[in-house]
Design a protein around this motif. Structure first.
Motif, PDB file in Angstrom:
ATOM      1  N   ALA A  96     -26.141 -51.962   8.182  1.00  6.09           N
ATOM      2  CA  ALA A  96     -26.231 -51.170   9.423  1.00  6.09           C
ATOM      3  C   ALA A  96     -27.129 -49.953   9.216  1.00  6.09           C
ATOM      4  O   ALA A  96     -27.949 -49.619  10.084  1.00  6.09           O
ATOM      5  CB  ALA A  96     -24.840 -50.741   9.877  1.00  6.09           C
ATOM      6  N   ASP A  97     -27.000 -49.296   8.055  1.00  6.56           N
ATOM      7  CA  ASP A  97     -27.838 -48.117   7.777  1.00  6.56           C
ATOM      8  C   ASP A  97     -29.314 -48.502   7.761  1.00  6.56           C
ATOM      9  O   ASP A  97     -30.162 -47.783   8.288  1.00  6.56           O
ATOM     10  CB  ASP A  97     -27.494 -47.517   6.404  1.00  6.56           C
ATOM     11  N   ARG A  98     -29.605 -49.665   7.145  1.00  2.00           N
ATOM     12  CA  ARG A  98     -31.015 -50.072   7.045  1.00  2.00           C
ATOM     13  C   ARG A  98     -31.561 -50.490   8.405  1.00  2.00           C
ATOM     14  O   ARG A  98     -32.736 -50.279   8.694  1.00  2.00           O
ATOM     15  CB  ARG A  98     -31.161 -51.173   5.990  1.00  2.00           C
ATOM     16  N   ILE A  99     -30.712 -51.053   9.227  1.00  2.00           N
ATOM     17  CA  ILE A  99     -31.156 -51.397  10.593  1.00  2.00           C
ATOM     18  C   ILE A  99     -31.441 -50.110  11.371  1.00  2.00           C
ATOM     19  O   ILE A  99     -32.473 -49.977  12.034  1.00  2.00           O
ATOM     20  CB  ILE A  99     -30.081 -52.254  11.319  1.00  2.00           C
ATOM     21  N   ALA A 100     -30.518 -49.154  11.260  1.00  2.00           N
ATOM     22  CA  ALA A 100     -30.698 -47.880  11.983  1.00  2.00           C
ATOM     23  C   ALA A 100     -31.981 -47.192  11.507  1.00  2.00           C
ATOM     24  O   ALA A 100     -32.734 -46.637  12.320  1.00  2.00           O
ATOM     25  CB  ALA A 100     -29.484 -46.978  11.769  1.00  2.00           C
ATOM     26  N   ALA A 101     -32.241 -47.265  10.194  1.00  2.00           N
ATOM     27  CA  ALA A 101     -33.451 -46.625   9.655  1.00  2.00           C
ATOM     28  C   ALA A 101     -34.711 -47.313  10.177  1.00  2.00           C
ATOM     29  O   ALA A 101     -35.752 -46.671  10.369  1.00  2.00           O
ATOM     30  CB  ALA A 101     -33.416 -46.660   8.123  1.00  2.00           C
ATOM     31  N   ALA A 102     -34.619 -48.635  10.422  1.00  2.00           N
ATOM     32  CA  ALA A 102     -35.790 -49.380  10.914  1.00  2.00           C
ATOM     33  C   ALA A 102     -36.040 -49.129  12.397  1.00  2.00           C
ATOM     34  O   ALA A 102     -37.099 -49.460  12.913  1.00  2.00           O
ATOM     35  CB  ALA A 102     -35.579 -50.878  10.668  1.00  2.00           C
ATOM     36  N   ALA A 103     -35.037 -48.554  13.080  1.00  2.00           N
ATOM     37  CA  ALA A 103     -35.178 -48.299  14.524  1.00  2.00           C
ATOM     38  C   ALA A 103     -34.850 -46.836  14.814  1.00  2.00           C
ATOM     39  O   ALA A 103     -33.822 -46.532  15.429  1.00  2.00           O
ATOM     40  CB  ALA A 103     -34.240 -49.218  15.302  1.00  2.00           C
ATOM     41  N   PRO A 104     -35.731 -45.897  14.356  1.00  2.00           N
ATOM     42  CA  PRO A 104     -35.401 -44.469  14.480  1.00  2.00           C
ATOM     43  C   PRO A 104     -35.236 -44.016  15.934  1.00  2.00           C
ATOM     44  O   PRO A 104     -34.538 -43.039  16.191  1.00  2.00           O
ATOM     45  CB  PRO A 104     -36.596 -43.775  13.816  1.00  2.00           C
ATOM     46  N   ASP A 105     -35.844 -44.746  16.889  1.00  2.00           N
ATOM     47  CA  ASP A 105     -35.693 -44.348  18.295  1.00  2.00           C
ATOM     48  C   ASP A 105     -34.540 -45.066  18.982  1.00  2.00           C
ATOM     49  O   ASP A 105     -34.409 -45.010  20.211  1.00  2.00           O
ATOM     50  CB  ASP A 105     -36.996 -44.629  19.062  1.00  2.00           C
ATOM     51  N   GLY A 106     -33.715 -45.773  18.211  1.00  2.00           N
ATOM     52  CA  GLY A 106     -32.566 -46.475  18.779  1.00  2.00           C
ATOM     53  C   GLY A 106     -32.897 -47.924  19.078  1.00  2.00           C
ATOM     54  O   GLY A 106     -34.055 -48.337  19.088  1.00  2.00           O
ATOM     55  N   LEU A 107     -31.817 -48.688  19.277  1.00  2.00           N
ATOM     56  CA  LEU A 107     -31.961 -50.126  19.521  1.00  2.00           C
ATOM     57  C   LEU A 107     -31.464 -50.434  20.926  1.00  2.00           C
ATOM     58  O   LEU A 107     -30.262 -50.376  21.188  1.00  2.00           O
ATOM     59  CB  LEU A 107     -31.061 -50.885  18.562  1.00  2.00           C
TER      60      LEU A 107
END
Ligand code: NAD
Length: 450
Positions: free
Chosen positions: A273-284
């Motif tokens: 989850a952290d790595r996904i959040a880091a890949a989408a800094p403007d939100g998903l």
């Protein structure tokens, strides 16, 4: 693996022979293309008795079809049965559709609009529930690649206050080539909260409704996930395609083709989850849980590791990443979460106790979290439940089981990955706020779990 039988029935001698033998007659399905985005013909709008909702005509216009009350060869028929509240009132359903059902063009659509069966009025509940049996039966008998669905509009809190306005995105999907492999379904719309992001506002750019949104798709290197990534990119989303590091090459090829970002990551990793959040800094704006595995064995022969890996990938990682991303605020208001169930999670399947448990778990997750995610975060949570879809996974199935899977549905053929992807894209639409906690089977109305 090509469906040779579908080709055979598409030739004159093949059609003659298979008809004589009483074999299934699959009609070639027309999918969405840029050149042919709409059904080919008008939309016949009928009402059974008096309508109980407002705004149906406006919602139908969003389909892009010419809406009429009389047509010789309609491409679609919408029957407003929201006012049917007694057994006698069901006669109006017969009276409206009986004279016109034969005139529906091949590959046509019938959508019946109903309301939610009432817990306080058993006559209304009986009449509205009757529509479900009606729709599922008509879906089985209509043939020629046509489909039939029931859409329930939420009941009015104040008399005369119910509106079909929030049904726009659903009708647009069902009344188009995008829903080619969806039939016999019941969709229950919710009363969308007025403050949930872009709500049911008109979409700014109908050709690219997801413009400005980031969408992450798990298991996107190939198969259904690659098709989902492709359709979301088509609809204007910035796509992040995630798959296991072992599939990096295939993932990068898919991502390059779509102008997407590749994220090689095992979804079961503790920091996923952290790595996904880091890949989408403007939100998903859109999160699609598609990654899935099978490790089939009958329960008596199933070692604990085969059980655990399927539950871990298909269900536990979905629960965990969803919880963490919602908690971290990575999914903004108006966000969409779409998970992937399966008809095996509804019907069960020999050798798939682990897989069916994981997919039924997804259904439980969606139904429970949907209403709370909408209330707490302004986010919807839905699932697709694919039937037999032509992928590498199903090409590996032994011939006779594969043929049975292909034919045992109302459309007598397997679906394509794009059929699942179009359903995901419907859930993802900015104006699909009223679509929440739903499980849409994309299975051609499979007999399994019917
Ligand atoms: P597929 O095997 O072709 O693709 C699945 C993808 O998920 C693969 O690229 C794989 O590498 C990836 N994946 C697996 N484990 C992962 C992990 N731990 N982390 C990240 N990625 C991972 O399968 P498909 O047929 O495209 O199926 C996609 C989804 O649809 C699955 O959830 C599947 O259960 C479901 N489904 C498929 C069918 C069908 O007929 N094909 C029917 C019902 C449901």
């Amino acid at each position: 693996m090509a469906d040779r039988y579908l080709h055979l029935t598409g030739t004159a001698p093949g059609r003659f022979l298979t008809r004589r033998l009483g074999l299934p007659q699959p009609a070639p399905l027309r999918r969405w293309t840029l050149e042919t985005p709409h059904l080919d013909g008008p939309l016949l709008h009928l009402t059974a008795g008096a309508s109980a909702v407002t705004g149906v005509a406006e919602a139908l216009r969003t389909s892009g079809l010419t809406v009429t009350e009389r047509a010789d060869r309609p491409a679609a028929i919408v029957l407003d049965a929201t006012g049917v509240a007694t057994a006698a009132g069901l006669g109006d359903v017969h009276a409206a559709l009986h004279p016109v059902v034969r005139s529906l063009a091949p590959g046509g659509r019938i959508v019946v609009l109903g309301t939610v069966p009432s817990p306080d009025d058993h006559h209304q509940a009986a009449a509205q529930q009757a529509l479900e049996g009606f729709v599922r039966s008509l879906g089985k008998e209509i043939g020629r690649g046509s489909t039939v669905q029931l859409v329930r509009i939420p009941v009015a809190r104040i008399p005369g206050g119910a509106s079909a306005h929030a049904a726009g995105s659903t009708l647009r999907f069902l009344l188009s080539p995008r829903s080619a492999y969806v039939s016999g379904q019941v969709i229950e719309l919710t009363s969308a909260a007025p403050d949930s992001g872009s709500g049911s506002d008109p979409v700014a750019d109908p050709a690219a409704p997801l413009t400005g949104r980031t969408a992450l798709v798990t298991g996107a290197a190939r198969g259904i996930g690659a098709a989902v990534a492709s359709v979301l990119a088509r609809d204007g989303a910035r796509v992040i395609a995630l798959d296991v590091p072992g599939a990096r090459e295939e993932l990068e090829r898919t991502a390059d083709r779509l102008g997407a970002t590749a994220l090689p990551l095992d979804i079961t990793a503790p920091d996923a989850a952290d790595r996904i959040a880091a890949a989408a800094p403007d939100g998903l704006g859109v999160l699609v849980h598609n990654a899935g595995i099978t490790r089939d064995r009958r329960l008596a022969n199933m070692p604990a590791d085969r059980w655990a890996s399927v539950i871990e990938v298909n269900l536990d990682s979905v629960l965990r990443t969803t919880d963490e991303l919602l908690k971290a605020g990575t999914i903004p208001r108006g966000g969409r979460i779409v998970a992937t169930a399966s008809i095996a999670g509804i019907a069960g399947n020999t050798g798939q106790t682990n897989y069916a448990a994981s997919k039924a778990g997804i259904i439980g997750l969606v139904r429970s979290l949907g209403p709370r995610a909408a209330a707490d975060h302004g986010v919807t949570v839905n699932a697709v439940a694919p039937g037999f879809i032509e992928t590498k996974m199903t090409a590996a199935v032994p011939l006779f089981i594969r043929e049975a899977g292909r034919r045992m549905n109302s459309l007598s053929q397997g679906g394509l990955p794009v059929d699942v992807a179009e359903a995901v894209a419907w859930f993802a639409q900015p104006d699909s706020t009223a679509v929440n906690g739903q499980v849409l089977r994309v299975c051609g109305q499979s007999l399994l779990g019917a």
